[in-house]
Design a protein around this motif. Sequence first.
Motif, PDB file in Angstrom:
ATOM      1  N   ASP A  87      41.130 -16.886 -23.628  1.00  0.00           N
ATOM      2  CA  ASP A  87      42.346 -17.273 -22.918  1.00  0.00           C
ATOM      3  C   ASP A  87      42.403 -16.679 -21.520  1.00  0.00           C
ATOM      4  O   ASP A  87      41.874 -15.596 -21.261  1.00  0.00           O
ATOM      5  N   VAL A  88      43.055 -17.402 -20.621  1.00  0.00           N
ATOM      6  CA  VAL A  88      43.158 -16.962 -19.228  1.00  0.00           C
ATOM      7  C   VAL A  88      44.112 -15.790 -19.083  1.00  0.00           C
ATOM      8  O   VAL A  88      43.952 -14.957 -18.184  1.00  0.00           O
ATOM      9  N   LEU A  89      45.111 -15.703 -19.949  1.00  0.00           N
ATOM     10  CA  LEU A  89      46.084 -14.617 -19.841  1.00  0.00           C
ATOM     11  C   LEU A  89      45.403 -13.266 -19.981  1.00  0.00           C
ATOM     12  O   LEU A  89      45.698 -12.327 -19.221  1.00  0.00           O
ATOM     13  N   SER A  90      44.492 -13.130 -20.951  1.00  0.00           N
ATOM     14  CA  SER A  90      43.817 -11.845 -21.158  1.00  0.00           C
ATOM     15  C   SER A  90      43.002 -11.448 -19.934  1.00  0.00           C
ATOM     16  O   SER A  90      42.952 -10.271 -19.561  1.00  0.00           O
ATOM     17  N   VAL A  91      42.359 -12.414 -19.296  1.00  0.00           N
ATOM     18  CA  VAL A  91      41.578 -12.112 -18.099  1.00  0.00           C
ATOM     19  C   VAL A  91      42.504 -11.656 -16.970  1.00  0.00           C
ATOM     20  O   VAL A  91      42.233 -10.665 -16.282  1.00  0.00           O
ATOM     21  N   ASP A  92      43.604 -12.366 -16.774  1.00  0.00           N
ATOM     22  CA  ASP A  92      44.547 -11.970 -15.719  1.00  0.00           C
ATOM     23  C   ASP A  92      45.124 -10.582 -15.982  1.00  0.00           C
ATOM     24  O   ASP A  92      45.229  -9.749 -15.075  1.00  0.00           O
ATOM     25  N   GLN A  93      45.508 -10.323 -17.228  1.00  0.00           N
ATOM     26  CA  GLN A  93      46.058  -9.007 -17.558  1.00  0.00           C
ATOM     27  C   GLN A  93      45.024  -7.905 -17.351  1.00  0.00           C
ATOM     28  O   GLN A  93      45.345  -6.828 -16.828  1.00  0.00           O
TER      29      GLN A  93
END
Length: 809
Positions: free
Chosen positions: A391-397
């Motif tokens: 998921d993109v959220l984990s990368v952004d976080q």
Amino acid sequence: MMMPGSPVRRPRRLVRAAVIGAGVMGSAIAAHLANVGVRVLLLDLAPETLTADEARKGLTLASPEVRNRLARAGIERTAKAQPPAFYTVERAALVTPGNIADDLDRIRGADWVIEAVVEDLGVKQDLLARIEHHRTPDTVVSTNTSGLPVAAVAARASAELRTHFLGTHFFNPPRYMKLLEVIPTAETDPGVVETVTAWGAGVLGKGVVRAKDTPNFIANRIGTYGFLKAAQLMLELNLDIDDVDELTGPLIGRPRSATFRTADLAGLDVILHVAVNAYRYLPGDEERAIFEPPPFMREMARRGWLGEKSGGGFYRRKDGDVLALDHRTLEYRPRRRTSAANLDAARTIADPGKRLATLLAMPDVYGEFLRRLLGATLAYAARRIPEVSDDVLSVDQAMRWGFGWDHGPFELWDLLADAGATARLVPAPSDAPDAPPLLHAVRAGGQGSFYLEDTARRLVFDPRAGMHVPLPEDGERISLARLKTRGALIETNPGASLIDLGDGIVCLEFHSKMNTIGEDATAMGFRALERLSTDFDGLVIGNQGPDFSAGANLMLILLEAQDGNWDELDRAVRRLQQLMMAFRRSPAPIVAAPFGRTLGAGVEVCFAATRAQAAAETHMGMVEASVGLIPAAGGTMEMARRVAARVPADTQADLLPVLRWAFETIAMAKVSTSAEDARRLGLLREADGITINGDRLLSDAKAAALALARGHYRPGPASLIPVLGQRGLAAIESILHIMRTGNHITPHDVTVATKLGYVLCGGAVPEGTRVAEDYVLDLEREAFLSLLGMPATQDRIRHMLQTGRPLRN
């Protein structure tokens, strides 16, 4: 023995832990565990030779003092670390030193064993075999590695241990760096993953991201790529190290340490290790060549120029000046500030999207550097899904929490898309035929954006589903911005707002520049009290900016003083004092939620509240003396009250030592290094709460307000304050005389401290006199205004506003 897939008996609470490896990282992990009250066993090797000092003392290799030397040295080194690794020095007592040879059996009582030894696969495997011999079946074991294959570390372990084993990648320093990457293997029991995630977020206050078991995981994989790509572009475009740092810092939403200064802080040896690890284990990476460090960096490492820990790296200090390395000659020269008309114009743009669009549109070499760097980094991050995460959220976080970026790569994409700037990226990742599949997917099924907003929720693009799905919500986190979009905003003005938190609790939010407390915030404070008396059961004072409050607005105070508007200044100080007293007497509970910098009047807000619920990282201080003033919104009065409260009623104990403690806290403008340290300074009370995970601060403050309201809260009556009077004044005069004679303080320091002492002592009254609150408030206000009228104080304020540093005059 438990079989794979069988239910795991998980400890509900994290009470005891063991850290094996007392190097920089292991000792710092142990320190942060101790910070949150966990008892820690810290083990390292037993030395094989004596030091010269040990030999002189007649010690032998069998002496416990010798055998635990490495672990004890780790604790001592960490206790002296700057910035501090422990919340308070007393927390170090929770860490017990030992050695692997004698004490490994003591891990039997641990809930969590963290292996943090050298980054060598064979060493870690051998140690894990020894750990398995001593651990109890339900003990969680993790390896702290920055990128070794986690499954390979446990490859020789039993099936039972492998269900309780995973990777935990703490970022250094663990107390301050928010990111914790949790890396399960295919055999890790999901319950263990949930337990460690809960410990990380709820106990240690971390932002936890689950990463796949790939080399360097998420943050180091993308962050190291970005670092080395910046270095490659620097060489290709003939830029300098300080040019790159100017371009890759706050201008593009990155920390002030930018690229090469960050490398100096982390250590070039650490970065090169991560790069070599990526090159070795990622033969199929399309950008593998980037991970081959440039020759000048290898030469720096050969010379031992590793950064801060070696006295210099990309930068070094000499005679108080900062020198930057010339990567062409490997010689140092004075650091330069990169300046160009386009850059200077961009610096003035507050909106991050518009600023980035302006930077990417620059036709010069700086624009080319940024177009190529940001385009390559975004494309690289997009190609890492689903390799490093689904998921993109984990990368952004991971990039926000681990590297301090304002926006993760996919959040940055949306920012650039909104500003119409994505087409300027090189390569243009959304249009090129060979663009990352994820970018094609978000264009096809995601309306071109990774995140979408609606009135009810925030959505994120799910690559697996090819559509947007609701972001997972943390039930323990309150988002003021989200509440405002849902219609919870009650009233607002330029300095503050009232927001309905639900369940009968309202929030007073500061949102001026640096959350200073001026007339707008004061007016909204009175409005909060009005609404509290009719519509709500409790009030939380808090916000979600960078800091709680920098105090009063010094610029306005200085301008009013210079214009001679003394009646207006007197009115403003009286009004702020009245607000604080109204907070104290509120019939409904008020909970302040300080965090970050909580200075001056920000501290006085916390004093006036029924309770404070402070973030663990709260740097609290009544710093008015540093600008030639004293606290005048009830802060000095409250410290006088706390002096008296330190001595039980109806005793003959002497107040003088306690008075000196309070006097020095204010006169020396002491600022706490943590919320626990603020307790030591008397700025937080024992009844005040501390929240480890800052994301949950407002939620905890709301819960505290609800608990007080449901407990039928009633404010205490106004009370008289016993003061030391003339005896205290004489003692303070003696202290100041000694310090002035020793040239430790300036003449104006003496003036400020004398007026402070007069207020703290209740004036020239007999010892033991009980004075009214209003009387002390009058003394505060008179001292504040008289000091403000002095040229030396105005010089201090002016200097602070211009330089951010105190003036000794």
